[in-house]
Design a protein around this motif. Structure first.
Motif, short mmCIF file in Angstrom:
data_model
loop_
_atom_site.label_atom_id
_atom_site.label_comp_id
_atom_site.label_asym_id
_atom_site.label_seq_id
_atom_site.Cartn_x
_atom_site.Cartn_y
_atom_site.Cartn_z
N THR A 48 -1.26 3.33 6.41
CA THR A 48 -1.04 4.42 5.48
C THR A 48 -1.42 5.72 6.18
O THR A 48 -2.19 5.70 7.15
CB THR A 48 -1.82 4.25 4.16
OG1 THR A 48 -1.38 5.21 3.22
CG2 THR A 48 -3.31 4.37 4.37
N HIS A 104 -10.74 3.98 -1.11
CA HIS A 104 -10.77 5.43 -1.30
C HIS A 104 -10.23 6.12 -0.06
O HIS A 104 -10.49 5.70 1.06
CB HIS A 104 -12.19 5.92 -1.62
CG HIS A 104 -12.17 7.21 -2.35
ND1 HIS A 104 -12.05 8.41 -1.71
CD2 HIS A 104 -12.22 7.49 -3.67
CE1 HIS A 104 -12.03 9.39 -2.61
NE2 HIS A 104 -12.13 8.84 -3.81
N SER A 105 -9.47 7.18 -0.28
CA SER A 105 -8.87 7.89 0.84
C SER A 105 -9.92 8.48 1.78
O SER A 105 -9.63 8.74 2.95
CB SER A 105 -7.94 8.99 0.33
OG SER A 105 -8.67 9.93 -0.44
N ILE A 154 0.86 -1.18 0.00
CA ILE A 154 0.00 0.00 0.00
C ILE A 154 0.90 1.23 0.00
O ILE A 154 2.06 1.14 0.40
CB ILE A 154 -0.95 0.04 1.22
CG1 ILE A 154 -0.17 0.12 2.52
CG2 ILE A 154 -1.89 -1.14 1.23
CD1 ILE A 154 -1.05 0.39 3.72
N PRO A 155 0.37 2.38 -0.43
CA PRO A 155 1.20 3.57 -0.39
C PRO A 155 1.43 4.01 1.06
O PRO A 155 0.54 3.86 1.90
CB PRO A 155 0.39 4.61 -1.17
CG PRO A 155 -1.02 4.15 -1.05
CD PRO A 155 -0.96 2.65 -0.99
N GLU A 189 1.62 7.02 1.91
CA GLU A 189 0.72 8.16 2.06
C GLU A 189 -0.38 8.07 1.01
O GLU A 189 -0.12 7.72 -0.15
CB GLU A 189 1.47 9.48 1.88
CG GLU A 189 2.50 9.73 2.95
CD GLU A 189 3.21 11.06 2.77
OE1 GLU A 189 3.23 11.60 1.64
OE2 GLU A 189 3.74 11.56 3.76
N ALA A 190 -1.61 8.38 1.42
CA ALA A 190 -2.75 8.43 0.51
C ALA A 190 -3.23 9.87 0.47
O ALA A 190 -3.43 10.49 1.51
CB ALA A 190 -3.86 7.50 0.98
N THR A 191 -3.42 10.40 -0.73
CA THR A 191 -3.86 11.78 -0.89
C THR A 191 -5.37 11.88 -0.76
O THR A 191 -6.11 11.11 -1.38
CB THR A 191 -3.42 12.32 -2.27
OG1 THR A 191 -2.00 12.20 -2.36
CG2 THR A 191 -3.81 13.78 -2.44
N GLU A 238 -9.11 -1.65 -4.81
CA GLU A 238 -9.14 -0.19 -4.77
C GLU A 238 -9.94 0.26 -3.56
O GLU A 238 -11.06 -0.18 -3.34
CB GLU A 238 -9.76 0.36 -6.05
CG GLU A 238 -9.75 1.89 -6.08
CD GLU A 238 -10.24 2.45 -7.38
OE1 GLU A 238 -9.47 2.45 -8.36
OE2 GLU A 238 -11.41 2.87 -7.42
N GLN A 266 -8.48 10.89 -3.30
CA GLN A 266 -7.98 10.02 -4.35
C GLN A 266 -8.07 8.55 -3.92
O GLN A 266 -7.92 8.23 -2.74
CB GLN A 266 -6.50 10.34 -4.65
CG GLN A 266 -6.28 11.75 -5.14
CD GLN A 266 -6.96 11.99 -6.47
OE1 GLN A 266 -6.89 11.17 -7.38
NE2 GLN A 266 -7.64 13.12 -6.59
N PHE A 303 -6.68 4.64 -3.66
CA PHE A 303 -5.38 3.98 -3.52
C PHE A 303 -5.63 2.47 -3.57
O PHE A 303 -6.77 2.02 -3.50
CB PHE A 303 -4.66 4.40 -2.23
CG PHE A 303 -5.35 3.96 -0.97
CD1 PHE A 303 -4.96 2.80 -0.31
CD2 PHE A 303 -6.38 4.72 -0.42
CE1 PHE A 303 -5.59 2.39 0.85
CE2 PHE A 303 -7.03 4.32 0.74
CZ PHE A 303 -6.62 3.16 1.38
N HIS A 304 -4.57 1.70 -3.73
CA HIS A 304 -4.72 0.25 -3.91
C HIS A 304 -4.03 -0.51 -2.79
O HIS A 304 -2.95 -0.14 -2.34
CB HIS A 304 -4.14 -0.18 -5.26
CG HIS A 304 -4.93 0.34 -6.41
ND1 HIS A 304 -5.86 -0.43 -7.08
CD2 HIS A 304 -4.97 1.56 -7.00
CE1 HIS A 304 -6.42 0.28 -8.03
NE2 HIS A 304 -5.90 1.51 -8.00
#
Length: 127
Positions: free
Chosen positions: A99, A66-67, A10-11, A13-15, A64, A18, A20-21
């Motif tokens: 995250t 969502h932030s 996972i990232p 940081e999630a914006t 997927e 947006q 993220f996966h």
């Protein structure tokens, strides 16, 4: 049967606003085929559930999220798998990662702060 969950990708940081996966793989690690496999990917706010009648071979997931389903600061993300053997005995496996939500404007930050307080007062119930 044994099911192995690969480390979650996972990232860091999630914006805000947006998607993220969450990427991972389930692998059967024994000669017995896991049956009635239920996989739940969850944050404190949201969950995605996937069900399979069996897991004979490795199965990749790219989920997927969502932030907007994250909290201010760092949010834990978990993958919980339950499955059975051919006699109906139940087994579990879990994996976890975190995250951090970034880029949150002022008004949504206030809303997310309120929501985080509510999460603390009324914890999420596991089903």
């Amino acid at each position: 049967p044994i099911v192995k969950i690969s480390p979650l990708t996972i990232p860091a940081e999630a914006t805000y606003g947006q998607p993220f996966h969450v990427v991972f793989t389930l692998s059967p690690e024994s000669y017995l085929v896991p049956q009635n496999v239920r996989t739940i990917v969850r944050t404190r706010i949201a969950r995605r559930t996937f069900e399979m009648p069996e897991l004979p071979t490795e199965q990749a997931f790219d989920v997927e999220m969502h932030s907007n389903d994250l909290s201010i600061g760092t949010t834990p993300i978990s993958v919980d798998v339950t499955y059975e053997d051919d006699r109906g005995n139940t087994y579990t496996a879990s994996a976890h990662a975190e995250t951090t939500l970034v880029g949150v404007p002022f008004l949504p930050r206030m809303w997310l702060g309120f929501r985080k307080l509510f999460e603390w007062i009324v914890p999420q119930q596991d089903t």
